[in-house]
Design a protein around this motif. Structure first.
Motif, PDB file in Angstrom:
ATOM      1  N   ILE A 177     -11.493   4.812   4.942  1.00  0.00           N
ATOM      2  CA  ILE A 177     -10.064   4.725   5.271  1.00  0.00           C
ATOM      3  C   ILE A 177      -9.857   4.822   6.776  1.00  0.00           C
ATOM      4  O   ILE A 177      -8.846   4.341   7.310  1.00  0.00           O
ATOM      5  CB  ILE A 177      -9.270   5.823   4.518  1.00  0.00           C
ATOM      6  CG1 ILE A 177      -7.818   5.388   4.302  1.00  0.00           C
ATOM      7  CG2 ILE A 177      -9.315   7.146   5.221  1.00  0.00           C
ATOM      8  CD1 ILE A 177      -7.028   6.302   3.381  1.00  0.00           C
TER       9      ILE A 177
ATOM     10  N   MET B 194       0.833  -1.193   0.000  1.00  0.00           N
ATOM     11  CA  MET B 194       0.000   0.000   0.000  1.00  0.00           C
ATOM     12  C   MET B 194       0.876   1.255   0.000  1.00  0.00           C
ATOM     13  O   MET B 194       1.309   1.715   1.063  1.00  0.00           O
ATOM     14  CB  MET B 194      -0.944  -0.016   1.207  1.00  0.00           C
ATOM     15  CG  MET B 194      -1.818  -1.263   1.273  1.00  0.00           C
ATOM     16  SD  MET B 194      -2.800  -1.423   2.800  1.00  0.00           S
ATOM     17  CE  MET B 194      -4.025  -0.137   2.561  1.00  0.00           C
TER      18      MET B 194
ATOM     19  N   TYR C   9      -3.245   4.449   6.213  1.00  0.00           N
ATOM     20  CA  TYR C   9      -3.805   3.132   5.927  1.00  0.00           C
ATOM     21  C   TYR C   9      -3.876   2.216   7.152  1.00  0.00           C
ATOM     22  O   TYR C   9      -4.209   1.034   7.016  1.00  0.00           O
ATOM     23  CB  TYR C   9      -2.955   2.420   4.879  1.00  0.00           C
ATOM     24  CG  TYR C   9      -2.922   3.051   3.515  1.00  0.00           C
ATOM     25  CD1 TYR C   9      -4.066   3.501   2.885  1.00  0.00           C
ATOM     26  CD2 TYR C   9      -1.707   3.157   2.835  1.00  0.00           C
ATOM     27  CE1 TYR C   9      -4.016   4.041   1.608  1.00  0.00           C
ATOM     28  CE2 TYR C   9      -1.645   3.704   1.560  1.00  0.00           C
ATOM     29  CZ  TYR C   9      -2.798   4.148   0.947  1.00  0.00           C
ATOM     30  OH  TYR C   9      -2.737   4.680  -0.314  1.00  0.00           O
TER      31      TYR C   9
END
Length: 550
Positions: free
Chosen positions: A308, A90, A102
């Motif tokens: 998120i 990521m 994240y």
């Protein structure tokens, strides 16, 4: 109106709560969840029972100045059992928070059995190196991050994916195009053609570039990056900037993704101001493997932002389904759904379509006519008319009040209201349609063609399509800028403009209004002050607006 209408944020992600994210990560490390909300505490407890979490430094591509690898600040979620497993890398968004953005979602993926590595892109946060804007060094960083993760999965890797939001999404696509080990991609609020994101219809996106610079105020930009951004803002070295952007555009490498049929999931907002939706659509259409595009109300990263930070969110749910389908081999059902899922403005209905071409079922032309008090949108062509607009004066027609925040207002059901009657016919050309007898279902890309002339070789106008209620208040449906960079002064030329794609229901009784004005704080214009643009329609080429219907 002034440039205050396009005021720039100091962050592209105002919903990210840094303190809450840091508390979540601290709990992952210590096990003390006393300061977390119950849902977050349960996630931490579950993750700690299954895996280990470790902040790490990943040796990235070599720094050109020192020859030493740039150390990328990162975090690793790692299972220690004997079973082979899928992995996910990521790359971070365009923010000082880097991989911390994240933390909640990476934990969710890891709890399902993935080994996960999230890292801060070079030049941001605590990562070394300089910001290259998804350049070759960023691509190499992604490959080295995957190396790092594979080496720490000794039980074996069954499949590898990349997931990114915003900046990380472009890097994810580019790494997948260059590294054959990448089996699937999730790209949220992404770009396909970075050049078009900077120069749309040869019109500079000055507000978006300014927003990117402001959001990276603490980052370390490379000399080349700083020079390119300055060139865009100062209207110079356009060809060199487009060449720089092409190397950073996934569309440039679409052949590589097609050859391997890499599954790619895209999520985008209809009123995206940083990376307008049409250039992402071209990337989407260039791919022939498994693909999916979620289109939502809002602006850059707004639709997925609640997810998120761990709240229920359609886009993040679909991102999980996508990677579970293509990396874990699970039948999540997403493979049998349509390629397109679009959220309709403003009723928020979700429409599933098998392909992008199926979104538009037919096209209807309405013709632009002239008139002393403004033109109309009519069923039949009318030629020989001219409407003049004085340049250099803004009108209430503008893209949005502000990047990002206007998008959040749209999601909350508070779209910007435009005083349609307050748009001066002296400084804008305006064409108004008759009240709609029934709901008009706009689905796809509207196209505008009209004649334009100016006293100078260079000229800019911005076209807006508005939905106007009986009380005279309007909402923006879509828009696009257009700039002619050279031509014969006073000589009419045909301007062809693709407005940004939309899914919009115009209610019965409302009217469509097309506005062409000469100033918008979101764009760098080519007009001289106090000049005149003349719009018209020739016998050989009648002016029209083509509406996509579905």
């Amino acid at each position: 109106m002034t440039s205050e209408a396009a005021q720039q944020p100091i962050t592209l992600y105002p919903q990210l709560d840094e303190a809450a994210l840091r508390a979540f990560v601290a709990a992952l490390r210590s096990g003390d969840t006393s300061g977390l909300a119950p849902a977050r505490a349960a996630e931490v407890d579950q993750a700690r029972s299954l895996l280990t979490f470790t902040p790490v430094k990943v040796p990235g591509a070599a720094d050109p100045a020192t020859g030493e690898p740039a150390l990328l600040d990162a975090a690793l979620w790692r299972h220690t059992g004997p079973d082979p497993r899928p992995v996910v890398v990521m790359p971070s968004p365009w923010t000082d928070l880097g991989w911390l953005s994240y933390a909640v979602q990476a934990t969710a993926f890891a709890a399902k059995g993935y080994n996960v590595l999230a890292y801060s892109a070079r030049g941001f946060g605590l990562s070394g190196g300089e910001v290259e804007v998804a350049g070759p060094l960023d691509v190499e960083d992604g490959t080295r991050a995957l190396d790092f993760l594979i080496e720490r999965t000794p039980s074996g890797v069954t499949a590898a994916g990349f997931l990114g939001d915003s900046y990380g999404s472009g890097i994810s696509q580019l790494v997948a195009a260059h590294d054959t080990r990448v089996d699937a991609v999730v790209a949220m609020s992404t770009w396909g053609d970075l050049g078009e994101a900077f120069y749309e219809n040869t019109t500079r996106h000055v507000a978006s570039v300014t927003a990117l610079l402001n959001a990276a105020r603490n980052a370390r930009l490379s000399q080349e990056t700083a020079a390119v951004f300055a060139d865009v803002l100062n209207n110079r070295n356009i060809e060199a900037t487009l060449a720089w952007a092409a190397r950073r555009s996934p569309l440039t490498y679409a052949d590589e993704l097609r050859e391997r049929q890499v599954p790619v999931y895209f999520a985008h907002a209809w009123h995206e101001t940083l990376f307008p939706v049409n250039q992402t659509l071209r990337m989407f259409e260039a791919l022939t493997g498994p693909k999916r595009l979620d289109l939502s109300i809002g602006d850059h990263s707004c639709p997925e932002m609640s997810g998120i930070i761990g709240l229920p969110n359609r886009i993040w749910s679909n991102a999980h389904r996508w990677l579970d389908q293509h990396l874990r081999g699970e039948d999540t059902g997403i493979g049998s759904e349509g390629q397109i899922l679009s959220q309709v403005m403003w009723n928020k209905t979700l429409e599933d379509r098998p392909t992008w071409t199926a979104v538009t079922t037919r096209r209807q032309r309405v013709y632009l006519t002239g008139g002393a008090a403004g033109g109309s949108l009519a069923d039949k062509p009318e030629t020989g008319w001219t409407i003049e607009a004085l340049t250099g004066i803004d009108t209430p027609a503008t893209v949005a009040d502000a990047i990002i925040t206007t998008g959040y207002d749209e999601i909350a059901g508070r779209p910007k209201t435009y005083p349609a009657d307050g748009i001066s016919r002296d400084v804008a050309a305006v064409w108004t349609g008759a009240p709609q007898d029934a709901v008009l279902r706009l689905r796809g890309i509207p196209r505008l063609r009209l004649s334009c002339a100016a006293a100078t070789p260079r000229a800019t106008f911005v076209a807006y399509l508005l939905d106007v209620a009986p009380d005279g208040t309007g909402h923006i449906v879509t828009h696009a800028p257009f700039t002619r960079l050279q031509g014969d002064p006073e000589s009419p030329y045909a301007a062809e403009v693709e407005l940004q794609a939309t899914a919009y229901d115009v209610p019965a009784g409302h009217r469509l209004m097309l506005v062409a004005d000469t100033v918008d704080p979101f764009y760098g214009g080519a007009n001289l002050p106090r000049g005149t643009l003349r719009f018209g329609s020739s016998d050989e080429d009648p002016a029209f607006l083509e509406l996509p219907l579905g």
